[in-house]
Design a protein around this motif. Structure first.
Motif, short mmCIF file in Angstrom:
data_model
loop_
_atom_site.label_atom_id
_atom_site.label_comp_id
_atom_site.label_asym_id
_atom_site.label_seq_id
_atom_site.Cartn_x
_atom_site.Cartn_y
_atom_site.Cartn_z
N GLY A 91 0.82 -1.21 0.00
CA GLY A 91 0.00 0.00 0.00
C GLY A 91 0.85 1.25 0.00
O GLY A 91 0.56 2.23 -0.71
N LEU A 92 1.92 1.25 0.78
CA LEU A 92 2.82 2.41 0.86
C LEU A 92 3.46 2.70 -0.50
O LEU A 92 3.48 3.85 -0.95
N PHE A 93 3.97 1.66 -1.16
CA PHE A 93 4.64 1.86 -2.44
C PHE A 93 3.67 2.37 -3.51
O PHE A 93 4.02 3.22 -4.34
N LEU A 94 2.42 1.87 -3.49
CA LEU A 94 1.44 2.35 -4.46
C LEU A 94 1.07 3.81 -4.21
O LEU A 94 0.85 4.57 -5.16
N PHE A 95 1.00 4.21 -2.96
CA PHE A 95 0.70 5.61 -2.66
C PHE A 95 1.84 6.52 -3.11
O PHE A 95 1.59 7.64 -3.58
N ILE A 96 3.07 6.07 -3.00
CA ILE A 96 4.20 6.86 -3.50
C ILE A 96 4.11 7.03 -5.01
O ILE A 96 4.30 8.13 -5.55
N VAL A 97 3.81 5.92 -5.71
CA VAL A 97 3.68 5.99 -7.17
C VAL A 97 2.56 6.95 -7.55
O VAL A 97 2.73 7.82 -8.42
N GLY A 98 1.40 6.80 -6.92
CA GLY A 98 0.27 7.68 -7.22
C GLY A 98 0.58 9.14 -6.92
O GLY A 98 0.23 10.04 -7.71
N GLY A 99 1.25 9.39 -5.80
CA GLY A 99 1.59 10.76 -5.45
C GLY A 99 2.55 11.41 -6.42
O GLY A 99 2.39 12.58 -6.81
N TYR A 139 -3.73 4.10 -8.71
CA TYR A 139 -2.75 3.57 -7.75
C TYR A 139 -3.19 3.84 -6.31
O TYR A 139 -2.96 3.01 -5.43
N LEU A 140 -3.82 4.97 -6.09
CA LEU A 140 -4.30 5.28 -4.74
C LEU A 140 -5.44 4.34 -4.33
O LEU A 140 -5.55 3.94 -3.16
N ILE A 141 -6.29 3.98 -5.30
CA ILE A 141 -7.38 3.05 -5.01
C ILE A 141 -6.83 1.69 -4.59
O ILE A 141 -7.26 1.10 -3.58
N PHE A 142 -5.85 1.17 -5.34
CA PHE A 142 -5.27 -0.12 -4.98
C PHE A 142 -4.48 -0.03 -3.68
O PHE A 142 -4.45 -0.98 -2.89
N GLY A 143 -3.84 1.11 -3.45
CA GLY A 143 -3.16 1.30 -2.17
C GLY A 143 -4.13 1.24 -1.00
O GLY A 143 -3.84 0.64 0.04
N ALA A 144 -5.31 1.86 -1.18
CA ALA A 144 -6.33 1.84 -0.14
C ALA A 144 -6.85 0.42 0.10
O ALA A 144 -7.13 0.04 1.24
N PHE A 145 -6.96 -0.38 -0.96
CA PHE A 145 -7.35 -1.79 -0.80
C PHE A 145 -6.35 -2.52 0.10
O PHE A 145 -6.74 -3.35 0.94
#
Length: 519
Positions: A339-347, A442-448
């Protein structure tokens, strides 16, 4: 009934269990069969430049077929046998691969992928069952983890074939990778004829003498009077009788007698394993790196290949230490960091990206931001490493330990079907999602992932090293229990019980393994 298998090969359980893992290679090859071809010019020309929705439908056709294959697996495996069902999965794969290789339009391609998906569903459901029933209990967990490793090898091999064929300026650039899927399917179907049928299935069909001989060949060097062979034979007989009288007769039985909670946990684990974001990396990694600013087919394929190598390599630690780390720590660490890595990508994409037109498609892309591009690629690699070491292998091992004996067969089948159903949905929606909401995907999958972390922390008990009886005790505590507080040392009670039954024999260790770790 005579022996319909090679006795010499059957005397090596590692070979028997590992060979069946070729079914995992079939699954991985199917999963990766489109990943390196999405921007291939020859592919685009033949299939009329599919848009986001059309491409999603083409990719989703394989997991859609896998749902049907997974649901059919239990019936076929019970009627035909585990061995024949695995052979059938290879034969169906040959037909599906041939149709894909010869495809001249989208309809033919989708048909071939659906048929290939049926093979994938059959193999992914039946191979772990076969492995657990022909290998010694002391190596069963490792064998099932090797199934996941084989799947990653299938992905890697298929992708490098696509990489090599990308230098071909004709339709052979996509037909050759699809056609070569026939080779492991032939090897699996022909090779399985040399291996024994599951002794458990043989007992269920009344072939008791043949079942005993198979167990003797697998675990007793052909000696039917071996004490461990006799113990396992009697245990399997008791299990078969119990399932006949007490086992679930239909899927509706999964909702009875307090089974609903366990079925819910098993299916929800499959949901989190798919919504964690791994589908983007497996099906649409080219789009991920394209959005990061890595343009050019060759450079994109090179970056992708590193990702698939990591997928294979980082599964090895999980195979070696899955029984030491425990299921809960692996799942919790995996969902948290993914989740952390996906939030970084999305950000980063939200901060530095913009809409642009590439290959006649509107895409969100980062331009002239070398640092951001490198960080996104690095986070993608770290994401795959986390998945390989945590969620990937545990997804296959946890259900076998979670369900009670009376519902295990149908519950595992339903869980695998859930996996492929979610896989189908995500394969269909990801391309439109990337083209409409871009970085928010990416934020959606991070939230999952974070949602999965919470459910695992509060609801998933640790099962590593526990007997079936101990798992039953956990769920018999009532509707509410603190999953994070359940001690891992409860297995000592079972050890004492088993030692009492073994009367201090020299095979205490092996008998304990057979009784406590039966799969």
């Amino acid at each position: 009934m005579g022996r319909g298998y090679n006795v010499t090969i059957a005397s090596y359980p590692y070979i028997v269990g590992t060979f069946a893992s070729i079914g995992g290679i079939l699954c991985g090859s199917g999963i990766a069969s489109m990943s390196g071809l999405l921007t291939n010019n020859a592919y685009q020309n033949v299939f009329a430049y599919p848009g986001a929705a059309a491409q999603g439908a083409i990719v989703a056709s394989l997991p859609a077929g896998s749902v049907a294959g997974a649901l059919a697996a239990m019936q076929l495996a019970d009627r035909l046998g585990r061995k024949k069902t695995i052979i059938l999965s290879g034969l169906i794969s040959i037909v599906g691969s041939a149709l894909q290789c010869a495809s001249v339009n989208r309809g033919m391609l989708v048909t071939g992928r659906v048929i290939g998906g049926i093979s994938t569903g059959l193999a992914s459901s039946t191979v772990p069952i076969y492995q657990s029933e022909v290998t010694n209990p002391s190596i069963r967990g490792r064998m099932i983890a090797i199934q996941q490793w084989s799947l990653t090898w299938g992905i890697l091999i298929q992708y490098f074939i696509q990489f090599g064929c990308s230098y071909i300026n004709s339709t052979a650039s996509f037909r050759v990778p699809w056609g070569l899927q026939i080779i492991p399917a032939i090897v699996l179907s022909l090779g399985m004829t040399l291996f024994p049928e599951s002794p458990r299935w043989l007992l269920d069909k009344g072939c008791e003498e043949e079942a005993l001989q198979v167990l003797a060949d697998l675990h007793g060097e052909g000696n039917q009077n071996n004490s461990l062979v006799q113990l396992e034979y009697q245990e399997i007989r008791q299990q078969v009788y119990y399932e006949r009288t007490e086992g679930a007769k239909s899927y509706s039985d999964l909702l009875k007698s307090g089974n609903l909670r366990r079925v819910f946990l098993g299916c929800s684990l499959q949901v989190w394993s798919q919504t964690c974001g791994i589908n983007i990396m497996m099906y649409y990694t080219i789009y991920v790196f394209q959005g990061a600013g890595l343009t050019g087919l060759r450079g994109n394929l090179t970056a992708d290949s590193v990702l698939y190598v990591l997928l294979v390599v980082m599964t090895v630690p999980a195979i070696l230490y899955i029984d030491k780390w425990g299921r809960r720590p692996m799942l919790l660490a995996g969902t948290l960091f993914m989740g952390l890595f996906l939030f970084i990508v999305g950000g980063l994409e939200a901060t530095f990206g913009e809409w642009a037109t590439l290959d006649n498609s509107r895409v969100w892309v980062i331009k002239n931001q070398a640092v951001a591009t490198k960080v996104i690629i690095a986070c993608s690699y770290l994401f795959v490493c986390c998945f390989s070491m945590t969620m990937g292998p545990v997804t296959w091992t946890y259900p076998a330990e979670l369900y009670s004996l009376k519902i295990r067969g149908k519950a595992v089948s339903l869980a695998i079907a859930t996996l492929w159903a979610i896989n189908t949905m995500l394969a269909f929606v990801v391309p439109p999602s990337l083209s409409i909401i871009a970085w928010k995907t990416y934020l959606i999958f991070g939230a999952f992932n974070f949602a999965g972390f919470l459910q695992i922390f509060f609801m998933f008990p640790e099962t590593v090293g526990r007997s079936l009886e101990e798992v039953e005790d956990i769920f018999n505590q009532g509707h509410v229990f603190a999953a994070w507080k359940i001690s891992r040392d409860v297995r000592r009670r079972t050890l004492e019980k088993v030692k009492d039954k073994s009367n201090g024999s020299k095979n205490d260790k092996e008998i304990y393994s057979l009784t406590v770790r039966k799969a």
